[in-house]
Design a protein around this motif. Structure first.
Motif, PDB file in Angstrom:
ATOM      1  N   ARG A   1       0.743  -1.385  -0.052  1.00  0.00           N
ATOM      2  CA  ARG A   1       0.133  -0.024   0.193  1.00  0.00           C
ATOM      3  C   ARG A   1       0.732   1.281   0.166  1.00  0.00           C
ATOM      4  N   ASN A   2       2.016   0.919   0.258  1.00  0.00           N
ATOM      5  CA  ASN A   2       3.128   2.447   0.602  1.00  0.00           C
ATOM      6  C   ASN A   2       2.104   3.105   1.812  1.00  0.00           C
ATOM      7  N   ASP A   3       1.832   2.661   2.852  1.00  0.00           N
ATOM      8  CA  ASP A   3       1.105   3.345   3.579  1.00  0.00           C
ATOM      9  C   ASP A   3       1.364   2.760   5.185  1.00  0.00           C
ATOM     10  N   GLY A   4       1.230   3.652   6.064  1.00  0.00           N
ATOM     11  CA  GLY A   4       1.391   3.244   7.360  1.00  0.00           C
ATOM     12  C   GLY A   4       2.670   3.077   7.943  1.00  0.00           C
ATOM     13  N   PHE A   5       2.699   2.909   9.237  1.00  0.00           N
ATOM     14  CA  PHE A   5       4.150   2.477  10.084  1.00  0.00           C
ATOM     15  C   PHE A   5       3.948   1.624  11.190  1.00  0.00           C
ATOM     16  N   MET A   6       5.014   1.281  11.623  1.00  0.00           N
ATOM     17  CA  MET A   6       5.111   0.217  12.690  1.00  0.00           C
ATOM     18  C   MET A   6       5.726   0.788  13.921  1.00  0.00           C
ATOM     19  N   GLN A   7       5.195   0.086  14.961  1.00  0.00           N
ATOM     20  CA  GLN A   7       6.213   0.394  16.304  1.00  0.00           C
ATOM     21  C   GLN A   7       6.110  -0.748  17.030  1.00  0.00           C
ATOM     22  N   MET A   8       7.460  -1.271  17.508  1.00  0.00           N
ATOM     23  CA  MET A   8       7.578  -2.428  18.133  1.00  0.00           C
ATOM     24  C   MET A   8       8.562  -2.385  19.157  1.00  0.00           C
ATOM     25  N   THR A   9       8.188  -3.216  20.314  1.00  0.00           N
ATOM     26  CA  THR A   9       9.403  -3.668  21.501  1.00  0.00           C
ATOM     27  C   THR A   9       9.650  -5.103  21.174  1.00  0.00           C
ATOM     28  N   LEU A  10      10.929  -5.363  21.041  1.00  0.00           N
ATOM     29  CA  LEU A  10      11.418  -6.715  20.629  1.00  0.00           C
ATOM     30  C   LEU A  10      12.655  -6.765  21.395  1.00  0.00           C
ATOM     31  N   THR A  11      12.526  -7.847  22.148  1.00  0.00           N
ATOM     32  CA  THR A  11      13.967  -8.390  22.865  1.00  0.00           C
ATOM     33  C   THR A  11      13.728  -9.845  23.003  1.00  0.00           C
ATOM     34  N   SER A  12      15.112 -10.333  23.025  1.00  0.00           N
ATOM     35  CA  SER A  12      15.121 -11.877  23.151  1.00  0.00           C
ATOM     36  C   SER A  12      16.630 -12.093  23.525  1.00  0.00           C
ATOM     37  N   ALA A  13      17.121 -13.269  23.434  1.00  0.00           N
ATOM     38  CA  ALA A  13      18.698 -13.723  24.055  1.00  0.00           C
ATOM     39  C   ALA A  13      19.300 -13.164  22.777  1.00  0.00           C
ATOM     40  N   ASP A  14      19.055 -13.249  21.475  1.00  0.00           N
ATOM     41  CA  ASP A  14      19.824 -12.770  20.373  1.00  0.00           C
ATOM     42  C   ASP A  14      19.145 -11.403  19.913  1.00  0.00           C
ATOM     43  N   VAL A  15      20.265 -10.640  20.727  1.00  0.00           N
ATOM     44  CA  VAL A  15      19.865  -8.955  20.096  1.00  0.00           C
ATOM     45  C   VAL A  15      20.180  -8.709  18.618  1.00  0.00           C
ATOM     46  N   LYS A  16      21.196  -9.607  18.098  1.00  0.00           N
ATOM     47  CA  LYS A  16      21.846  -9.124  16.688  1.00  0.00           C
ATOM     48  C   LYS A  16      20.418  -9.471  15.845  1.00  0.00           C
ATOM     49  N   LYS A  17      20.081 -10.624  15.970  1.00  0.00           N
ATOM     50  CA  LYS A  17      18.648 -11.315  15.319  1.00  0.00           C
ATOM     51  C   LYS A  17      17.599 -10.368  15.309  1.00  0.00           C
ATOM     52  N   ASP A  18      17.341  -9.873  16.673  1.00  0.00           N
ATOM     53  CA  ASP A  18      16.219  -8.986  16.802  1.00  0.00           C
ATOM     54  C   ASP A  18      16.345  -7.645  15.966  1.00  0.00           C
ATOM     55  N   ARG A  19      17.537  -7.021  15.953  1.00  0.00           N
ATOM     56  CA  ARG A  19      17.851  -6.051  15.166  1.00  0.00           C
ATOM     57  C   ARG A  19      17.658  -6.171  13.707  1.00  0.00           C
ATOM     58  N   ALA A  20      18.244  -7.372  13.256  1.00  0.00           N
ATOM     59  CA  ALA A  20      18.125  -7.502  11.897  1.00  0.00           C
ATOM     60  C   ALA A  20      16.665  -7.631  11.446  1.00  0.00           C
ATOM     61  N   HIS A  21      15.930  -8.253  12.093  1.00  0.00           N
ATOM     62  CA  HIS A  21      14.276  -8.677  11.756  1.00  0.00           C
ATOM     63  C   HIS A  21      13.751  -7.225  11.926  1.00  0.00           C
ATOM     64  N   MET A  22      13.885  -6.124  12.764  1.00  0.00           N
ATOM     65  CA  MET A  22      13.235  -5.143  12.692  1.00  0.00           C
ATOM     66  C   MET A  22      13.694  -4.320  11.516  1.00  0.00           C
ATOM     67  N   GLU A  23      15.063  -4.466  10.806  1.00  0.00           N
ATOM     68  CA  GLU A  23      15.383  -3.524   9.956  1.00  0.00           C
ATOM     69  C   GLU A  23      14.846  -4.181   8.573  1.00  0.00           C
ATOM     70  N   GLU A  24      14.603  -5.562   8.656  1.00  0.00           N
ATOM     71  CA  GLU A  24      14.049  -6.136   7.444  1.00  0.00           C
ATOM     72  C   GLU A  24      12.407  -5.698   7.344  1.00  0.00           C
ATOM     73  N   LEU A  25      11.972  -5.562   8.508  1.00  0.00           N
ATOM     74  CA  LEU A  25      10.539  -5.225   8.461  1.00  0.00           C
ATOM     75  C   LEU A  25      10.412  -3.480   7.779  1.00  0.00           C
ATOM     76  N   ALA A  26      11.402  -2.738   8.115  1.00  0.00           N
ATOM     77  CA  ALA A  26      11.351  -1.544   7.715  1.00  0.00           C
ATOM     78  C   ALA A  26      11.600  -1.589   6.083  1.00  0.00           C
ATOM     79  N   ARG A  27      12.523  -2.628   5.736  1.00  0.00           N
ATOM     80  CA  ARG A  27      12.962  -2.851   4.366  1.00  0.00           C
ATOM     81  C   ARG A  27      11.896  -3.171   3.498  1.00  0.00           C
ATOM     82  N   VAL A  28      11.275  -4.311   3.944  1.00  0.00           N
ATOM     83  CA  VAL A  28       9.918  -4.986   3.309  1.00  0.00           C
ATOM     84  C   VAL A  28       8.881  -3.938   3.297  1.00  0.00           C
ATOM     85  N   SER A  29       8.544  -3.168   4.343  1.00  0.00           N
ATOM     86  CA  SER A  29       7.377  -2.464   4.347  1.00  0.00           C
ATOM     87  C   SER A  29       7.566  -0.954   3.285  1.00  0.00           C
ATOM     88  N   ARG A  30       8.927  -0.603   3.290  1.00  0.00           N
ATOM     89  CA  ARG A  30       9.419   0.828   2.868  1.00  0.00           C
ATOM     90  C   ARG A  30       8.660   1.751   3.712  1.00  0.00           C
TER      91      ARG A  30
END
Length: 443
Positions: A106-135
């Motif tokens: 839709r090229n519309d909207g935005f996201m807000q997320m709290t994400l924590t687990s034992a693998d901080v590097k993986k968490d951040r990569a996932h959030m960056e992917e969400l921003a990349r996929v959604s644009r």
């Protein structure tokens, strides 16, 4: 859509831009038990949830938000009332990516997320992917300064800067208030990161009293101290003793009580609570007292002011004072940023992230959302209890003085710190206040 229509009909003192809440949507589609168990939704269920998100965006939702605090040790914070994970705590990355793809299409909207687990590097990569996929922008909760661990927020800042260098619009919501938690053990259950404390602070008041009185349980509580919410037990302050026996400890830190009584800090705190039938008020000091470290996130270009907590934890926290604090503490008292920069970070920057095309700035033709204040007298007042919730329930509030006028959509809602009774707020469908749901238009 029906919910937003109800919000639109309801008189409002402020403008509202609503997210589509992910937890209720997953429960509606998958059922409570499967959603709580962390099962992966089927392709058909994922498609239905994406359809519901599309429908919500058509109706005016600004995007979606989720708490994803995985129940693995120190990440197990803010669990459900019974100590089990929230639905979104166990949702799968693939589900979040499917929702991001809806925004991207839709090229519309935005996201807000709290994400924590034992693998901080993986968490951040996932959030960056969400921003990349959604644009689309993503707000990450939360960038917190810990006085004894400055590397924590600095690593987050390095990541946020890298996201923007790589073209992903990930912003951090800074914990820029020094509000701490005020709590009593008859209700408190935000020590969830410690299994022993989580078990001891769930149940009825009578059950809690029995557990927290039990010497055998005390040993486990000492060995598994909570680390996330308040930091050191010793730094907690007694602010509301309720009996002659405990009144001597008013305004004492728990480590000082422990020193004077020769007790372990856990015993010192819980003995006071037990003597008051769990009604003693304690104050957990915030972890971010060093102004030199706070300057780093206040000045960061990819961090917005916060965190108000959106009305959560109403019994424990009054963090909604942060806009006043930004001006009085970081501009007037310490001069960390200019007044103009503070205004930008409180208005134009969040408006841009949220997709408000015509708000956050004062210009001809824009809605007149204007705050006029006295720079010299502006201050947050002491906290108080207000019995203004449904059913006569109470919450903690913190008011301010120095606000001459607050205008919402051109009408004065606050004059000299007092409400005028005007309810000129609007439901901002997709941030404009003008867009109507396609389904309603078709009807």
């Amino acid at each position: 859509p029906e919910y937003l229509d109800a919000v639109e009909r309801t008189p409002k003192g402020v403008n509202i831009l609503p997210y589509m809440p992910v937890g209720p949507m997953m429960i509606y589609v998958m059922g409570l038990e499967r959603a709580k168990a962390g099962e992966k939704p089927t392709k058909e269920e994922t498609a239905l949830m994406c359809h519901l998100l599309d429908e919500a965006l058509d109706a005016g939702a600004c995007g979606w938000s989720a708490q994803r605090l995985h129940p693995d040790g120190v990440s197990a914070v803010q669990l459900d009332y019974d100590g089990t994970p929230m639905v979104t705590d166990v949702m799968h990355d693939e589900t979040a990516l499917a929702f991001a793809e809806v925004l991207g299409r839709r090229n519309d909207g935005f996201m807000q997320m709290t994400l924590t687990s034992a693998d901080v590097k993986k968490d951040r990569a996932h959030m960056e992917e969400l921003a990349r996929v959604s644009r689309r922008p993503l707000i990450y909760n939360v960038v917190t300064v810990f006085d004894d661990r400055p590397h924590v927020h600095r690593k987050v800042q390095q990541w946020l800067n890298g996201c923007h260098e790589r073209g992903s619009r990930v912003y951090g919501q800074g914990f820029t208030t020094d509000a701490g938690f005020t709590f009593t053990f008859d209700e408190w259950n935000l020590f969830d990161d410690s299994p022993a404390w989580r078990e001891a602070t769930t149940g009825t008041v009578e059950e809690r009293f029995q557990k927290l009185s039990d010497p055998a349980r005390r040993e486990a509580l000492k060995k598994q101290p909570p680390m996330i919410t308040l930091g050191s037990i010793g730094a907690i302050v007694v602010v509301g003793p309720k009996s002659d026996e405990t009144r001597q400890w008013l305004d004492h830190r728990i480590d000082l009580v422990a020193e004077k009584t020769g007790k372990h800090p856990v015993d010192a705190m819980l003995d006071i609570a037990i003597a008051d039938n769990l009604e003693t008020e304690f104050f957990g000091t915030p972890p971010n007292t060093r102004i030199d470290l706070m300057a780093e996130i206040v000045q960061d270009p990819y961090t917005v002011f916060g965190v108000s907590d959106g009305g959560a934890h109403t019994r424990f926290l009054t963090a909604g004072r942060y806009p006043t604090e930004a001006i009085t503490k970081y501009v007037r008292e310490h001069g960390l940023i200019s007044l103009e920069h503070a205004h930008y970070k409180l208005s134009a920057l969040p408006a841009m992230i949220a997709g408000f095309p015509d708000r956050g700035v004062i210009k001809k033709g824009a809605p007149a959302d204007i705050v006029i204040y006295d720079y010299e007298t502006l201050n947050a007042l002491p906290g108080e209890v207000a019995h203004d919730m449904p059913g006569g329930e109470w919450r903690r509030v913190q008011r301010a003085n120095g606000y001459r006028y607050i205008l919402v959509n051109g009408r004065v809602t606050i004059e000299n710190d007092k409400e005028t009774g005007v309810r000129s707020g609007r439901l901002l469908r997709h941030g404009t206040g003008a867009r109507r749901p396609r389904a309603i238009a078709a009807e």
